[in-house]
Design an enzyme around this catalytic site. Structure first.
Site, PDB file in Angstrom:
ATOM      1  N   ASP A 526     -63.189 -38.889   8.880  1.00  0.00           N
ATOM      2  CA  ASP A 526     -62.129 -38.718   7.894  1.00  0.00           C
ATOM      3  C   ASP A 526     -62.607 -37.768   6.806  1.00  0.00           C
ATOM      4  O   ASP A 526     -63.756 -37.806   6.390  1.00  0.00           O
ATOM      5  CB  ASP A 526     -61.760 -40.084   7.288  1.00  0.00           C
ATOM      6  CG  ASP A 526     -60.673 -39.927   6.241  1.00  0.00           C
ATOM      7  OD1 ASP A 526     -59.604 -39.420   6.609  1.00  0.00           O
ATOM      8  OD2 ASP A 526     -60.913 -40.282   5.084  1.00  0.00           O
ATOM      9  N   HIS A 529     -64.075 -32.109   5.960  1.00  0.00           N
ATOM     10  CA  HIS A 529     -64.416 -30.890   5.221  1.00  0.00           C
ATOM     11  C   HIS A 529     -65.024 -31.186   3.860  1.00  0.00           C
ATOM     12  O   HIS A 529     -65.617 -30.310   3.247  1.00  0.00           O
ATOM     13  CB  HIS A 529     -63.172 -30.008   5.051  1.00  0.00           C
ATOM     14  CG  HIS A 529     -62.009 -30.736   4.474  1.00  0.00           C
ATOM     15  ND1 HIS A 529     -61.193 -31.519   5.265  1.00  0.00           N
ATOM     16  CD2 HIS A 529     -61.555 -30.857   3.207  1.00  0.00           C
ATOM     17  CE1 HIS A 529     -60.284 -32.075   4.478  1.00  0.00           C
ATOM     18  NE2 HIS A 529     -60.471 -31.697   3.243  1.00  0.00           N
ATOM     19  N   ASP A 627     -50.881 -38.281   8.917  1.00  0.00           N
ATOM     20  CA  ASP A 627     -50.704 -37.667   7.592  1.00  0.00           C
ATOM     21  C   ASP A 627     -49.451 -36.807   7.515  1.00  0.00           C
ATOM     22  O   ASP A 627     -49.049 -36.409   6.428  1.00  0.00           O
ATOM     23  CB  ASP A 627     -51.911 -36.752   7.276  1.00  0.00           C
ATOM     24  CG  ASP A 627     -53.200 -37.539   7.099  1.00  0.00           C
ATOM     25  OD1 ASP A 627     -53.120 -38.654   6.547  1.00  0.00           O
ATOM     26  OD2 ASP A 627     -54.261 -37.052   7.510  1.00  0.00           O
TER      27      ASP A 627
END
EC number: 2.4.1.25
Length: 1532
Positions: A526, A529, A627
């Site tokens: 999760d 980045h 999402d």
């Protein structure tokens, strides 16, 4: 071709850092590291952290790999070190050059996923994943009934959001305890544990064939996590991160402002609790600027207390005996930030202050003046900080208002309503676990460690930030500038750089990872980045330790493929999540399908051994992620089915999220959704909101599509074609290259709601190539008569009044979507089905299974059957038949084994002019260019370029698809010849018979497969007929040796004079016209394409410079003998002709060819078994006397030794004659004096000399041609006198004949000449001694300026070199530095003193050595020019019409002699010098290897312009260039 193991080659190049390049490999592959050209010959060591078999992976533990050299020779250009890949993950490699790191990168090895009771493999491209929000699964004992929906819908992977205890916000990703199973899953009477979860996961894997993966969240923990209160050091708090104090002060002020707005305190100032318009927004901006910022005075945290600093400065100035530490004069006075961030806590460096502001005396006035200047500077520095903070505040206000606009005004935002304490004006950036007190007292907390440690920063994300930078670390102003999109429920975790920096956090998260890896086969990273890379590496290493084939998925929002690759390569991410929802229309959705996997339909078959190419990350292509916004709102409910079909047809993993298939018409929030998913019940009615089955939403279609996706992945349908039929219809084809079956899915998308938007009734017809076997699935989205959607209170229910009508595995005529299907043909062998639709309404899909028509299917099967002899790749889909052409029953290798090298020359090579002699030519591809060769190499050079890139749009492929011209050209050209060549042509014709029967789009692929099989077999055949040096040599040696096949051939008209009929084993053939027997000896072309046919094919000088490398080293002894004897027959005036012209049109205008001829006879005698026998071979003399007319062969035969003696005798006697037919008919440029030929031997020195200033009798033979520049008839390089290489060659010949005469093998001990009417004998011993005694004395340019042997000391401009000639008519020419002395060094090394020779070679290396060739003249010479342009005609005497041919351009053949000389003398200089020289030689030769590989001519050019620039006037492949490089490798 015969490899079946997949091997990839990674070329290492100097200073090449590939950390951002993704190299993906599979387990079972072999990876070979090989040295690129920049590293050849250097000491390179490769290190990797890939573990030894059976060892546990340790990221920090590197080992060196051993080099393997297949040839076991000094030429180790093929050496490699390898890894056999049997373990998944990310592995690093780097290499050292000596002790310096020179480059490196990462490799990612895919995991192998297994499911089922039998543990069978689930390929990554077969994955169909569905995401579940774990909290919506309800109590654990009800999970199975809810998860069954995924199984029944055809999914084989379930992704759970975290299963741990959730924080106060109830967000799926805000975890209160990473180690504890969410207690919500337990019952009051039954507590469930991780073991229960593990048992369920194992059951799903074994019984349902479903793999389970779950998230790992490393960035943050819930703000109410108990452990973070016990270990506040794990967060970014105001003790360990004091740089956040100003941001915290601003955050508290904004919170208080928000509370006041909520209470209506700012209503009078234009800010009500409900923010509704721009006026309210402007009022917020005004209040912050006028009210809040001035009170906060944030700049004070960054400023100096001026009065205090001035007092300190004054004290230091007035101090007695103060010592000023000397400071750097370039350093200026700047503010030093207070590490504790107290108001006015900053300082300056007083040492710099004291050296900047110096009083002019010790008096109080001077000191006061100094302090005033210092005070002024302090105020300036504080002002700079004030301006900087103002700049940050401007950004903070903009970000804050942007946030307010999104949350309260934007149409696409959440519209939070009035400002309240629950929904403040802006999200808080820091936790505040204390009771609210007066603001000034709150601020004092930031300096109390026991309080400040609990003031922790929340996590979030920063738009457009560098993901490799941690935005909470010092140096980042994200919190102060309010750039963070904040998650107010989570605290950002602070790991530091290593476990020792925060032991509890690393241990806690490692344990969390190990729990996850114990029970799950994969993880989703999760917020990947924003996860520090070193942390993720550490955790994934721990996970892979427990779960070696860990499937790692992640979503990256870096916005850059390079940055994505940093994460993928460092973490070994198996699949990157890609979102179909990012597509704004159906065209873009189709483009993404093409982008994320598969190769084009009809792609070339790639060899098993091939270069490792950079890859793009493997995709997990999701129609929707948890999402994403709801596609029903964003697009329409009708689009769910077609978009899912498009996504599932991608050749990669695919996925979806629970709720999509049931058509839930809203986003299922990861934060606020508390209802449970529906359960599976086959009997449930559409009105039942708590249960689903195949009647619900698109579940029935999803099941069919998922099964199809898995079938296509498992059965190798790896080729993809996407066709945008119209603006809404996308057709995706998946094709299997082994069985040539296709599946075509036609989807009519509905990005706009069909009820409210216009869609055309007219649907374009479609043409589908091949025969439609069945309709796999047809499905339409339809409305049904049930109550419309009402949101259920307990269950996440979907839209009940929309469903799909599906039919599976039906015949075309049963379809309700297809109106009719006609069969058409396109050409003789292309069947096409024309489809007319009638019910392809928006939201419909139809999927066809298509085969080749039966006729083409058989033809492909037969082709594959015959191709299995070249590669096991073709076994699948092959078909053996009895009635094939009998010639195909012969294995191609046995057919090829009957071919001679001369026949292979015709099959593989022959350029345009060679082919024209036979009335043919090279194949010309329209709108592109003609092939370089008529033979197979012409085709293979193009295919080698386009095959690795799969460039199916190349004109070459277009030509193949458009018609059979090229195919027929290849076979007919060979069939028109005789013998085995025609048999090869017939074999190809028989293969092409089947090739022509397959669909045109497959022809390039199979044409290539047939040709590459034949071609590699023919090359093997060629090498088997060569010497052991070639057979056991490196790839470089083998490819160079093919120059022997390329340049040695027999034309329609013989190029060589006829050999003596008394000579044995001379090849003969029947003349096509006269039908009489004629000799057909192989001749050697000087170069292609310019010197390849007619009288310009054979040149004495070129032939004998090249003969040792091209024929002797390759073991072609008979051909070498025949050429030596043929030229011997043309000896006249003691000379061998340069232009041979079949002997009849020979020109005797060169002084050196005879010496090269003698050198070749010497080499032949030494290299060939029983080589001395050649001396007795009969030579048929064409010109027994200098004035004879040409005699027919056999009229007068002489043994070769007599011809040799005649050449030596004539030179000692002196040669003087005028060329026959002198004048423009034989040379249109030569002046009359140039036709006068002289040569002789100097009585004093023994040096051979000759020539005059109007002719050019050595290899540097450029004659001026320009009237405009007035150089016509003037040689650019006459080199008259004694040319250095001729002296060396003559010394070699004399020494050799002396040795033979001593052994009585050569019957002559001397030459007899007439001088002043008397016969004088000169022994070979005396001649040899004279050259030996005089050479270095007269040729070496001494380093001593007073050397008495130097006739023209004023002409010397380089010392320590050897002259290019001695006794030239223009004395300065003697002193020019050229590469010719190196030839003498190789053939007669005894003439040179080692130290002097080495010095001269070093100068040559520095001044003349180019990348591929040797500069033909010193660049310091005033007439040097390195660019040869024969077309240029201007006024420049030195350049016009290519006058500088040998005045600078870099010729390749001398580089061989330079390198051989270096090798020879380095061995005399000692082992250290030898080792360095070998490195140089390998490094230089590596550039020739690269050129050879890249050249479509597969040769080395005659010359290049300076610095290896391409020269269009050069031959593309030149015999002597190839020869001398081969000789160098032979010497190595």
């Amino acid at each position: 071709m015969g490899h079946s193991k997949q091997i990839r080659i990674l070329l290492l190049n100097e200073m090449e850092k590939l950390e951002k390049t993704l190299f993906r490999l599979e387990q079972g592959y072999e990876l070979q590291f090989r040295l690129g050209p920049t590293l050849q010959g250097k000491a390179v060591t490769v290190y990797t952290n890939y573990p030894f078999p059976g060892e546990t992976f340790n990221r920090e533990k590197f080992r060196s790999l051993d080099w393997e050299n297949p040839t076991e020779r000094e030429d180790d250009s093929d050496k490699y070190c390898k890894l056999n890949l049997q373990q998944s993950g990310s592995f690093q490699y780097y290499f050292l050059q000596g002790n310096e790191k020179s480059g490196g990168g990462y490799i990612v090895v895919d995991p192998i996923l297994r499911v089922g009771a039998d543990n069978h493999v689930l390929p990554l491209d077969c994955v169909t994943l569905q995401t579940f929000l774990a909290k919506c699964l309800g109590p654990f004992d009800e999970w199975e009934s809810r998860l069954r929906v995924a199984k029944e819908s055809g999914y084989n992977m379930i992704h759970f959001t975290p299963l741990q205890t959730l924080g106060l916000s109830r967000s799926c990703y805000s975890l209160a305890n990473q180690l504890e199973l969410n207690p919500d899953f337990s019952r009051p009477n039954r507590k469930y544990t991780w073991n229960d979860v593990g048992q369920l996961v194992e059951k799903l894997k074994k019984e349902w064939n479903v793999i389970c993966i779950t998230d790992v969240v490393y960035n943050h923990t819930a703000a109410n996590s108990k452990w973070i209160q016990e270990h506040p050091e794990c967060a970014y708090n105001l003790v360990n991160s004091p740089h956040l104090k100003p941001a915290w002060v601003l955050d508290r002020a904004l919170w208080r402002f928000s509370c006041d707005v909520a209470e209506g305190k700012y209503k009078e100032k234009g800010i009500p609790a409900l923010i509704e318009n721009d006026h309210h927004m402007n009022s917020i901006r005004k209040i912050i600027w006028e009210d809040i910022f001035p009170k906060l005075k944030l700049w004070e945290f960054f400023q100096v207390d001026v009065n205090k600093a001035v007092e300190q400065f004054r004290r230091l100035l007035t101090q007695e005996n103060r010592r000023v530490t000397k400071s750097d004069p370039n350093q200026h006075l700047t503010i030093i930030q207070d590490p504790e961030y107290r108001r006015f806590g900053c300082t300056v460096d007083m040492n710099i202050a004291l050296t900047t502001f110096i009083p002019h005396d010790k008096g109080p006035a001077a000191i006061e003046e100094c302090c005033n200047w210092f005070h002024k500077r302090m105020e300036e520095l504080n002002s700079e900080k004030h301006r900087l903070i103002n700049y940050h505040q401007e950004q903070a206000v903009n970000c804050l208002l942007g946030n307010v606009f999104y949350e309260r005004l934007a149409g696409h935002g959440p519209k939070l309503g009035p400002v309240t304490r629950k929904h403040p004006l802006v999200t808080r950036y820091f936790t505040f676990p204390f009771e609210e007190i007066d603001f000034s007292m709150e601020e004092s907390m930031i300096h109390l460690p026991n309080k400040a440690c609990f003031l922790m920063a929340h996590n979030g994300w920063v738009m457009g930030d560098d993901p490799l930078r941690n935005f909470a670390e010092p140096g980042s102003e994200v919190y102060l500038r309010r750039e963070l999109i904040c998650w107010g429920d989570s605290v950002k975790l602070r790991y530091g750089n290593k476990p020792e920096d925060c032991p509890y956090l690393w241990a806690h998260m490692k344990k969390y990872t190990e729990i996850t890896a114990t029970y799950f086969q994969g993880v989703r990273l999760d917020n990947c980045h924003s996860t520090p890379l070193h942390v993720a590496e550490y955790m994934l290493d721990a996970a892979r330790n427990l779960q070696p084939n860990l499937y790692v998925v992640a979503e990256l929002f870096t916005g850059s493929e390079d940055l994505d690759n940093v994460f993928v390569t460092r973490l070994g991410i198996s699949s990157l999540i890609r979102e179909a929802m990012s597509a704004y229309n159906s065209h873009e959705e189709g483009r993404l399908v093409y982008r994320y996997g598969g190769e084009p339909v009809g792609s070339f078959v790639q060899p098993c051994l091939r270069p490792l190419m950079p890859a793009i990350a493997h995709a997990l292509f999701m129609d929707i992620t948890h999402d994403n916004e709801c596609p029903i709102v964003h697009r329409s409910a009708y689009d769910a089915l077609p978009s899912t079909t498009i996504v599932s047809m991608a050749c990669c993993a695919s996925g979806s999220t629970r709720g999509y298939d049931e058509l839930v018409p809203h986003q299922i929030s990861v934060v606020s959704e508390e209802r449970f998913y529906t359960k599976w019940n086959p009997e449930a009615l559409p009105s039942n909101t708590g249960e689903v089955n195949f009647q619900s939403g698109i579940i029935a279609a999803r099941c069919a599509i998922s099964k199809l996706h898995q079938e296509l992945g498992a059965k190798g349908f790896i080729q993809v074609y996407v066709d945008q039929v119209d603006e809404d219809i996308v057709a995706v084809t998946r094709h299997s290259p082994s069985i040539h079956q296709s599946v075509v899915a036609v989807s009519r998308t509905a990005f706009r709601n069909p009820k409210t938007s216009f869609y055309s009734k007219e649907v374009p017809q479609m043409c589908i190539p091949g025969k439609i076997e069945e309709v796999v699935l047809e499905a339409r989205t339809i409305e049904r008569n049930t109550k419309p959607y009402r949101k259920d209170e307990n269950s996440i229910n979907g839209t009940p009044d929309i469903t799909v009508e599906i039919r599976e595995h039906i015949q075309l005529n049963e379809s309700k979507i297809v109106k009719q299907a006609g069969v058409a043909t396109k050409g003789p062998n292309e069947y096409i089905q024309e489809i007319e639709f009638e019910n392809l309404s928006p939201g419909s899909v139809i999927i066809f299974r298509v085969s080749l028509d039966p006729h083409a299917q058989v033809a492909v099967g037969i082709l594959r059957n015959h191709l299995t002899q070249f590669s096991p790749h073709f076994k699948s889909g092959s078909l053996a038949v009895d009635n094939a052409d009998p010639i195909l029953k012969i294995p191609f290798a046995s057919l090829a084994s009957r071919l001679t090298l001369a026949e292979l020359n015709q099959i593989l090579y022959r350029c345009e002019s060679e082919e024209k002699e036979d009335g043919g030519g090279c194949y010309d591809i329209p709108n592109w260019s003609a092939l370089k060769y008529a033979g197979l190499q012409g085709l293979m050079s193009v295919l080698a370029e386009i095959r690795p890139k799969n460039d199916l749009g190349h004109p070459f492929c277009n030509n193949l698809r458009s018609g059979d011209w090229m195919i027929d050209y290849v076979s007919n050209r060979l069939i028109s010849r005789s013998g085995t060549i025609a048999e090869v042509g017939k074999w190809l014709q028989a293969m092409f018979f089947y090739l022509k029967q397959i669909p045109r789009y497959l022809i390039p692929c199979y044409f290539d497969a047939i040709l590459i099989g034949a071609y590699t077999t023919l090359l093997d055949t060629a090498w088997k007929q060569m010497s052991s040096f070639v057979q056991n040599g490196s790839t470089f040696v083998k490819h160079l040796s093919l120059g022997s096949v390329q340049l040695c051939g027999v034309g329609k008209f013989p190029s060589l004079p006829i050999l003596s009929p008394a000579l044995m084993d001379v090849p003969y053939r029947l003349n096509e016209i006269t039908k009489e027997k004629e000799q057909c000896c192989v001749s050697l072309a000087a170069g292609l394409p310019h010197f390849s046919s007619g009288i310009f094919r054979c040149w004495g000088r070129d032939t004998f410079i090249a003969l040792r490398g091209i024929l002797l080293i390759t073991g072609r002894y008979v051909e070498a003998r025949n050429i030596i004897l043929a030229f011997a027959g043309t000896l006249r005036h003691g000379l061998i002709p340069n232009l041979l012209g079949e002997g009849i049109y020979a020109r005797y205008n060169c002084r050196d060819a005879v010496w090269w001829w003698l050198q070749c006879i010497q080499d032949y005698c030494k290299m060939v078994p029983n080589g001395l026998d050649i001396l007795k071979c009969p030579v048929s003399r064409m010109y027994p006397t200098d004035d004879s007319a040409p005699l027919p062969a056999g009229t007068l035969d002489q043994p070769l030794f007599e011809v040799i003696q005649e050449a030596m005798q004539k030179h000692m006697q002196g040669i003087q004659f005028r060329e026959r037919n002198a004048g423009p008919q034989i040379d249109r440029n030569m002046k009359d004096e140039g036709f006068n030929i002289t040569a002789g031997v100097d009585e004093e020195t023994g040096f051979v000399y000759g020539g005059n200033r109007f002719n050019c009798g050595t290899w540097m033979d450029k004659m001026g041609e320009s009237d405009r520049a007035r150089n016509r008839g003037i040689p650019a390089t006459p080199r008259d006198g004694s040319a250095v290489e001729i002296v060396g060659l003559s010394k070699s010949a004399v020494r050799w004949l002396l040795e033979l005469s001593k052994k009585n093998i050569f019957p002559y001990h001397e030459v007899t000449v007439k001088r002043h009417g008397k016969a004088i004998k000169v022994s070979y011993d005396e001649w040899n001694r004279k050259i030996q005694d005089n050479f270095e004395k007269l040729f070496h340019v001494s380093e001593d300026p007073s050397d008495l042997n130097e006739k023209h000391p004023n002409l010397v401009h380089k010392r320590g070199i050897y002259k290019d000639s001695y006794g030239a008519s223009s004395p300065w020419c003697d002193y020019q530095l050229r590469p010719n002395f190196t030839i003498a060094m190789v053939v007669a090394p005894e003439l040179f003193t080692t130290e002097k020779a080495w010095k001269a070679l070093e100068i040559a290396e520095k001044k003349l050595l180019g990348p591929l060739g040797m500069k033909t003249l010193d660049p310091d010479d005033m007439v040097y020019c390195g660019i040869y342009d024969n077309a240029l005609d201007n006024d420049n005497y030195n350049l016009a019409k290519g006058f500088n041919y040998h005045q600078g351009p870099e010729w390749l053949w001398p580089i061989g002699y330079f390198l051989r000389a270096k090798l020879y003398f380095s061995r005399l200089m000692g082992p250290e010098t030898t080792a360095k020289t070998i490195v140089l030689v390998k490094n230089v030769l590596s550039r020739h290897y690269v050129h050879l590989e890249r050249s479509p001519w597969k040769g080395l050019p005659e010359l290049t312009n300076e610095n290896a620039q391409y020269c269009p006037f050069s031959c593309e492949t030149q015999a002597w260039s190839i020869a001398t490089i081969l000789e160098t490798l032979y010497d190595l």
